[in-house]
Design a protein around this motif. Structure first.
Motif, PDB file in Angstrom:
ATOM      1  N   MET A 108     -67.294  65.427 -13.489  1.00 58.42           N
ATOM      2  CA  MET A 108     -67.216  65.697 -14.917  1.00 58.42           C
ATOM      3  C   MET A 108     -67.482  64.431 -15.705  1.00 58.42           C
ATOM      4  O   MET A 108     -67.035  63.353 -15.329  1.00 58.42           O
ATOM      5  CB  MET A 108     -65.828  66.215 -15.272  1.00 58.42           C
ATOM      6  N   ASP A 109     -68.148  64.617 -16.778  1.00 59.47           N
ATOM      7  CA  ASP A 109     -68.441  63.498 -17.663  1.00 59.47           C
ATOM      8  C   ASP A 109     -67.183  63.121 -18.451  1.00 59.47           C
ATOM      9  O   ASP A 109     -66.372  63.984 -18.798  1.00 59.47           O
ATOM     10  CB  ASP A 109     -69.571  63.912 -18.608  1.00 59.47           C
ATOM     11  N   ALA A 110     -67.016  61.858 -18.745  1.00 61.52           N
ATOM     12  CA  ALA A 110     -65.834  61.380 -19.476  1.00 61.52           C
ATOM     13  C   ALA A 110     -65.762  61.966 -20.880  1.00 61.52           C
ATOM     14  O   ALA A 110     -64.672  62.223 -21.399  1.00 61.52           O
ATOM     15  CB  ALA A 110     -65.843  59.862 -19.536  1.00 61.52           C
ATOM     16  N   MET A 111     -66.915  62.194 -21.506  1.00 62.18           N
ATOM     17  CA  MET A 111     -66.917  62.765 -22.858  1.00 62.18           C
ATOM     18  C   MET A 111     -66.416  64.204 -22.865  1.00 62.18           C
ATOM     19  O   MET A 111     -65.827  64.646 -23.845  1.00 62.18           O
ATOM     20  CB  MET A 111     -68.328  62.722 -23.467  1.00 62.18           C
ATOM     21  N   GLN A 112     -66.619  64.939 -21.787  1.00 58.92           N
ATOM     22  CA  GLN A 112     -66.151  66.318 -21.713  1.00 58.92           C
ATOM     23  C   GLN A 112     -64.629  66.381 -21.686  1.00 58.92           C
ATOM     24  O   GLN A 112     -64.039  67.378 -22.078  1.00 58.92           O
ATOM     25  CB  GLN A 112     -66.714  67.013 -20.476  1.00 58.92           C
ATOM     26  N   ILE A 113     -63.986  65.336 -21.247  1.00 54.74           N
ATOM     27  CA  ILE A 113     -62.531  65.284 -21.199  1.00 54.74           C
ATOM     28  C   ILE A 113     -61.988  64.605 -22.461  1.00 54.74           C
ATOM     29  O   ILE A 113     -61.003  65.053 -23.047  1.00 54.74           O
ATOM     30  CB  ILE A 113     -62.053  64.540 -19.940  1.00 54.74           C
ATOM     31  N   ALA A 114     -62.645  63.548 -22.899  1.00 53.64           N
ATOM     32  CA  ALA A 114     -62.132  62.755 -24.018  1.00 53.64           C
ATOM     33  C   ALA A 114     -62.201  63.503 -25.347  1.00 53.64           C
ATOM     34  O   ALA A 114     -61.281  63.403 -26.162  1.00 53.64           O
ATOM     35  CB  ALA A 114     -62.906  61.444 -24.120  1.00 53.64           C
ATOM     36  N   LEU A 115     -63.247  64.257 -25.582  1.00 53.12           N
ATOM     37  CA  LEU A 115     -63.412  64.939 -26.866  1.00 53.12           C
ATOM     38  C   LEU A 115     -62.303  65.961 -27.139  1.00 53.12           C
ATOM     39  O   LEU A 115     -61.701  65.937 -28.220  1.00 53.12           O
ATOM     40  CB  LEU A 115     -64.796  65.580 -26.945  1.00 53.12           C
ATOM     41  N   PRO A 116     -61.957  66.839 -26.215  1.00 53.03           N
ATOM     42  CA  PRO A 116     -60.844  67.760 -26.477  1.00 53.03           C
ATOM     43  C   PRO A 116     -59.495  67.043 -26.640  1.00 53.03           C
ATOM     44  O   PRO A 116     -58.666  67.449 -27.452  1.00 53.03           O
ATOM     45  CB  PRO A 116     -60.818  68.676 -25.257  1.00 53.03           C
ATOM     46  N   VAL A 117     -59.291  65.979 -25.874  1.00 51.48           N
ATOM     47  CA  VAL A 117     -58.037  65.225 -25.989  1.00 51.48           C
ATOM     48  C   VAL A 117     -57.926  64.602 -27.380  1.00 51.48           C
ATOM     49  O   VAL A 117     -56.877  64.671 -28.022  1.00 51.48           O
ATOM     50  CB  VAL A 117     -57.941  64.156 -24.873  1.00 51.48           C
ATOM     51  N   VAL A 118     -59.008  64.015 -27.858  1.00 52.81           N
ATOM     52  CA  VAL A 118     -59.004  63.423 -29.200  1.00 52.81           C
ATOM     53  C   VAL A 118     -58.785  64.506 -30.252  1.00 52.81           C
ATOM     54  O   VAL A 118     -58.049  64.310 -31.217  1.00 52.81           O
ATOM     55  CB  VAL A 118     -60.324  62.649 -29.449  1.00 52.81           C
ATOM     56  N   GLY A 119     -59.376  65.672 -30.063  1.00 53.26           N
ATOM     57  CA  GLY A 119     -59.177  66.784 -30.994  1.00 53.26           C
ATOM     58  C   GLY A 119     -57.738  67.246 -31.039  1.00 53.26           C
ATOM     59  O   GLY A 119     -57.189  67.524 -32.110  1.00 53.26           O
ATOM     60  N   ILE A 120     -57.106  67.334 -29.878  1.00 49.61           N
ATOM     61  CA  ILE A 120     -55.705  67.750 -29.816  1.00 49.61           C
ATOM     62  C   ILE A 120     -54.811  66.716 -30.494  1.00 49.61           C
ATOM     63  O   ILE A 120     -53.894  67.063 -31.248  1.00 49.61           O
ATOM     64  CB  ILE A 120     -55.278  67.984 -28.345  1.00 49.61           C
ATOM     65  N   ILE A 121     -55.077  65.441 -30.250  1.00 51.97           N
ATOM     66  CA  ILE A 121     -54.282  64.381 -30.878  1.00 51.97           C
ATOM     67  C   ILE A 121     -54.466  64.408 -32.389  1.00 51.97           C
ATOM     68  O   ILE A 121     -53.496  64.271 -33.150  1.00 51.97           O
ATOM     69  CB  ILE A 121     -54.649  63.004 -30.282  1.00 51.97           C
ATOM     70  N   ALA A 122     -55.685  64.610 -32.860  1.00 49.32           N
ATOM     71  CA  ALA A 122     -55.936  64.670 -34.303  1.00 49.32           C
ATOM     72  C   ALA A 122     -55.228  65.870 -34.925  1.00 49.32           C
ATOM     73  O   ALA A 122     -54.631  65.757 -36.004  1.00 49.32           O
ATOM     74  CB  ALA A 122     -57.435  64.732 -34.569  1.00 49.32           C
ATOM     75  N   ALA A 123     -55.265  67.014 -34.262  1.00 50.81           N
ATOM     76  CA  ALA A 123     -54.582  68.205 -34.782  1.00 50.81           C
ATOM     77  C   ALA A 123     -53.072  67.992 -34.829  1.00 50.81           C
ATOM     78  O   ALA A 123     -52.403  68.408 -35.788  1.00 50.81           O
ATOM     79  CB  ALA A 123     -54.925  69.412 -33.916  1.00 50.81           C
ATOM     80  N   ALA A 124     -52.527  67.322 -33.821  1.00 51.30           N
ATOM     81  CA  ALA A 124     -51.088  67.042 -33.809  1.00 51.30           C
ATOM     82  C   ALA A 124     -50.705  66.104 -34.953  1.00 51.30           C
ATOM     83  O   ALA A 124     -49.674  66.299 -35.609  1.00 51.30           O
ATOM     84  CB  ALA A 124     -50.697  66.431 -32.471  1.00 51.30           C
ATOM     85  N   ALA A 125     -51.538  65.095 -35.213  1.00 49.32           N
ATOM     86  CA  ALA A 125     -51.243  64.160 -36.303  1.00 49.32           C
ATOM     87  C   ALA A 125     -51.295  64.859 -37.656  1.00 49.32           C
ATOM     88  O   ALA A 125     -50.416  64.658 -38.506  1.00 49.32           O
ATOM     89  CB  ALA A 125     -52.231  62.996 -36.273  1.00 49.32           C
ATOM     90  N   VAL A 126     -52.292  65.693 -37.868  1.00 53.66           N
ATOM     91  CA  VAL A 126     -52.409  66.429 -39.136  1.00 53.66           C
ATOM     92  C   VAL A 126     -51.219  67.356 -39.322  1.00 53.66           C
ATOM     93  O   VAL A 126     -50.641  67.440 -40.409  1.00 53.66           O
ATOM     94  CB  VAL A 126     -53.743  67.206 -39.182  1.00 53.66           C
TER      95      VAL A 126
END
Length: 68
Positions: free
Chosen positions: A1-19
Motif C-alpha cells: 500500500m502506498d503511504a498516501m492511501q493511509i495518510a490521507l484518511p488519517v489526516v481527514g479523521i484528525i481534521a474532523a475531530a479537531a473541528v
C-alpha cells in the motif's frame, strides 16, 4: 500500500475531530455566557445603564490622583 492511501484518511479523521472539538467547545462557551447573562439580568432587574460622561470624568480624575 502506498503511504498516501493511509495518510490521507488519517489526516481527514484528525481534521474532523479537531473541528468537532472546537464546535462543541464554542457551543458550551456560548451557552455558559447566555446563562451568565440571564443570571445577571435577574440580579440587576434588566439592563444597567452606562456611566454618564460626568461619572466617567470623575472616575478618571480619581484614578489619576490615586496614581500620584
Amino acid at each position: 500500500m502506498d503511504a498516501m492511501q493511509i495518510a490521507l484518511p488519517v489526516v481527514g479523521i484528525i481534521a474532523a475531530a479537531a473541528v468537532t472539538f472546537y464546535a462543541v467547545s464554542f457551543s458550551e462557551i456560548r451557552e455558559k455566557s447566555f446563562r451568565d447573562l440571564e443570571e445577571s439580568d435577574d440580579e440587576n432587574g434588566g439592563f444597567s445603564s452606562s456611566l454618564s460622561s460626568r461619572e466617567r470624568r470623575a472616575r478618571r480624575k480619581a484614578e489619576k490622583e490615586a496614581k500620584k
